[in-house]
Write an enzyme that holds these catalytic residues in place. Structure first.
Site, mmCIF file in Angstrom:
data_model
loop_
_atom_site.group_PDB
_atom_site.id
_atom_site.type_symbol
_atom_site.label_atom_id
_atom_site.label_comp_id
_atom_site.label_asym_id
_atom_site.label_seq_id
_atom_site.Cartn_x
_atom_site.Cartn_y
_atom_site.Cartn_z
ATOM 1 N N ALA A 14 92.101 17.211 3.454
ATOM 2 C CA ALA A 14 91.300 17.050 2.244
ATOM 3 C C ALA A 14 91.806 15.921 1.350
ATOM 4 C CB ALA A 14 91.280 18.356 1.462
ATOM 5 N N SER A 15 93.092 15.573 1.459
ATOM 6 C CA SER A 15 93.636 14.532 0.584
ATOM 7 C C SER A 15 94.106 13.289 1.332
ATOM 8 C CB SER A 15 94.799 15.086 -0.244
ATOM 9 O OG SER A 15 95.839 15.564 0.599
ATOM 10 N N SER A 16 94.306 13.394 2.637
ATOM 11 C CA SER A 16 94.760 12.228 3.399
ATOM 12 C C SER A 16 94.484 12.421 4.874
ATOM 13 C CB SER A 16 96.260 11.982 3.180
ATOM 14 O OG SER A 16 97.030 13.032 3.745
ATOM 15 N N GLY A 17 94.585 11.310 5.607
ATOM 16 C CA GLY A 17 94.457 11.350 7.062
ATOM 17 C C GLY A 17 95.575 10.541 7.684
ATOM 18 N N ARG A 18 95.870 10.854 8.932
ATOM 19 C CA ARG A 18 96.954 10.131 9.622
ATOM 20 C C ARG A 18 96.586 9.923 11.088
ATOM 21 N NH1 ARG A 18 100.665 14.126 8.463
ATOM 22 N NH2 ARG A 18 99.730 15.573 9.927
ATOM 23 N N ASP A 239 91.466 22.162 11.792
ATOM 24 C CA ASP A 239 92.890 21.821 11.750
ATOM 25 C C ASP A 239 93.797 23.035 11.913
ATOM 26 O OD1 ASP A 239 92.257 22.824 9.225
ATOM 27 O OD2 ASP A 239 92.712 20.966 8.169
ATOM 28 N N THR A 261 97.484 23.211 1.788
ATOM 29 C CA THR A 261 96.565 23.419 0.673
ATOM 30 C C THR A 261 96.032 24.848 0.702
ATOM 31 O OG1 THR A 261 95.928 21.094 0.713
ATOM 32 C CG2 THR A 261 94.441 22.607 -0.404
ATOM 33 N N ASN A 298 92.297 33.964 4.737
ATOM 34 C CA ASN A 298 92.470 32.738 3.953
ATOM 35 C C ASN A 298 93.068 33.089 2.601
ATOM 36 O OD1 ASN A 298 90.965 30.260 5.260
ATOM 37 N ND2 ASN A 298 89.703 32.050 5.685
ATOM 38 N N GLY A 405 102.888 21.593 6.553
ATOM 39 C CA GLY A 405 103.676 20.961 5.495
ATOM 40 C C GLY A 405 104.385 21.935 4.587
#
Length: 467
Positions: A14-18, A239, A261, A298, A405
């Site tokens: 949601a905030s970054s990709g790699r 994911d 998150t 969740n 993370g």
């Protein structure tokens, strides 16, 4: 396995990709992050939306980086978050905006749906936790408020859409499709009867394919742009499904907590549980690799802490905030971390203060107290969820594997072990990318089973233990 054969995991959150390359060296899986880019929602016509054009450009930029550093992967797979999707017209153009699950357009929609199909019936059909942002509610909102569905020809989840842009193949991958609350538990296919009841067109949905399916090679124009060809394989494209594939445990009986998150706490099972008791406890039966079920709940997770950190202008690092929570000596009030007040507040700090004022007639007066409340509330939520899983599955669990993370947070890991009373193992950090790579390696027969791959993960990465 031959040395220096590269596989590429494209992991978009949601905030970054790699872009993370995986390869085998010294009998261990090696990871190399070669490209990173930002992601986030933006306001478009008073809706929170994703910029898919920008995201796909970043996917191509990362592939160009592979060419630049002369590390050409033989395959790639893409994973993203769940529930969000695109609708395409007959010319394969996106209809409307790609709205984020955090948008408010689904407020009140579940209650409208339940007038046509009961909550209990939907759960017994799909086994999916009732969440306001589920795809079923998003589609129903579109049907209610626009004529876009009448123009739609194709429904694709976000990673399905990126795969389509790369290969021209239209499919819906199983693990992400399962998050829609429109997939039938019995058939593992779209629940066309449910779609009929809700008057959602059935023809827009694509064939369901399992994670680890080859979609073939890149389109000609993509090859010309990036300078090489490769094979595209469907990851467990939700994911969390990729992360669970990377749990470093060869046993069948284990708990996992995919910590980021969102916190997703559950167990892997070959059977689903769509009982009314499971519904009442708000558990979900999401699809996993090899047609397993991720029986989980969740939990709002580190989203709350991320927002607090952001509101403080990133003045403190996560370890510093963790230490503040550890050092706080006052009473630690417990908030319900899944309360909708914490889903997308204007101010997370103020939301916590208002909650505590209403619930306990107490307003936290320091950042130290606020973060202590968050940490203790999360750990207690995890411990209570473990008890619920044990009751609902009639199993006893001795170990919890925290992956992703959030597994780097030593204090939260310690609190979780303390409040749950079971052993906690933390790692690997890059579980999602590792599971994504695992689906590619399993496709190419480098491992004979998921158990063998998970044992390989255990031997490849440092895993911490907490009691």
């Amino acid at each position: 396995m031959e040395q220096n054969r590269y596989f590429l995991a494209i992991d978009i959150g949601a905030s970054s990709g790699r872009h993370i390359l995986g390869y085998i060296k010294n009998q261990k899986l090696q990871l190399e992050e070669i490209y990173r880019f930002k992601n986030g929602v933006y306001n478009q016509n008073n809706q929170l939306c994703w910029d898919l054009k920008s995201l796909f450009n970043e996917i191509l930029n990362g592939l160009k980086k592979c060419k630049e550093i002369n590390k050409i992967p033989s395959t790639l797979a893409i994973d993203t978050w769940g529930v969000d999707f695109v609708l395409l017209d007959k010319e394969d153009k996106i209809l409307g905006e790609t709205v984020s699950y955090r948008d408010s357009r689904t407020n009140g929609i579940p209650e409208e749906i339940f007038k046509t199909v009961s909550k209990e019936n939907i759960y017994q059909r799909t086994g999916i936790q009732n969440l306001v942002f589920n795809t079923i509610n998003q589609l129903y909102s579109i049907k209610k408020n626009s004529n876009i569905l009448d123009k739609a020809s194709t429904f694709l989840m976000i990673p399905d859409y990126f795969n389509f842009l790369l290969t021209g193949k239209k499919v819906n991958e199983y693990t992400n499709a399962s998050t829609t609350q429109l997939l039938n538990l019995e058939s593992s296919n779209w629940d066309f009867e449910l779609l009929d009841k809700l008057n959602i067109p059935k023809n827009i949905f694509q064939p369901i394919v399992p994670a680890g399916t080859s979609l073939g090679f890149l389109k000609k124009e993509i090859i010309e742009e990036i300078g090489f060809d490769l094979e595209v394989i469907t990851a467990p494209s939700h994911d969390t499904a990729s992360a669970v594939l990377a749990v470093p445990c060869s046993k069948d009986n284990f708990l996992y907590l995919s910590s980021g998150t969102w916190s997703l706490l559950g167990t892997e099972s070959k059977k689903y549980n769509s009982t009314l008791e499971s519904l009442k406890s708000n558990f979900t039966n999401e699809g996993g690799y090899n047609k397993t079920y991720r029986y989980l709940k969740n939990i709002m997770g580190l989203w709350i802490m991320q927002n607090v950190k952001k509101e403080l202008n990133d003045k403190y690092s996560f370890p510093e905030l963790s230490q503040m929570a550890n050092d706080f000596c006052g009473e630690k009030y417990i908030i319900n971390v899944n309360d909708n007040e914490f889903l997308a507040p204007t101010s997370m700090i103020e939301a916590i203060k208002e909650y505590c004022n209403k619930k306990f007639n107490h307003i936290p007066n320091s950042i130290e107290e606020i973060v202590a409340i968050i940490y203790n509330s999360l750990a207690l939520s995890y411990a209570n969820t473990i008890k619920e899983i044990e009751k609902l599955t009639s199993q006893k669990f001795n170990t919890l594997y925290i992956i992703g993370g959030g597994c780097q947070d030593n204090y939260l890991n310690y609190l979780t072990a303390k409040k749950s009373g079971i052993e906690v193992f933390a790692g690997p950090i890059e579980a999602t990318a590792i599971g994504n790579l695992g689906s590619q390696l399993l496709n190419k027969k480098y491992f004979s089973s998921v158990k063998e791959f998970r044992s390989f993960v255990l031997n490849s990465f440092d895993i911490k233990k907490y009691k």
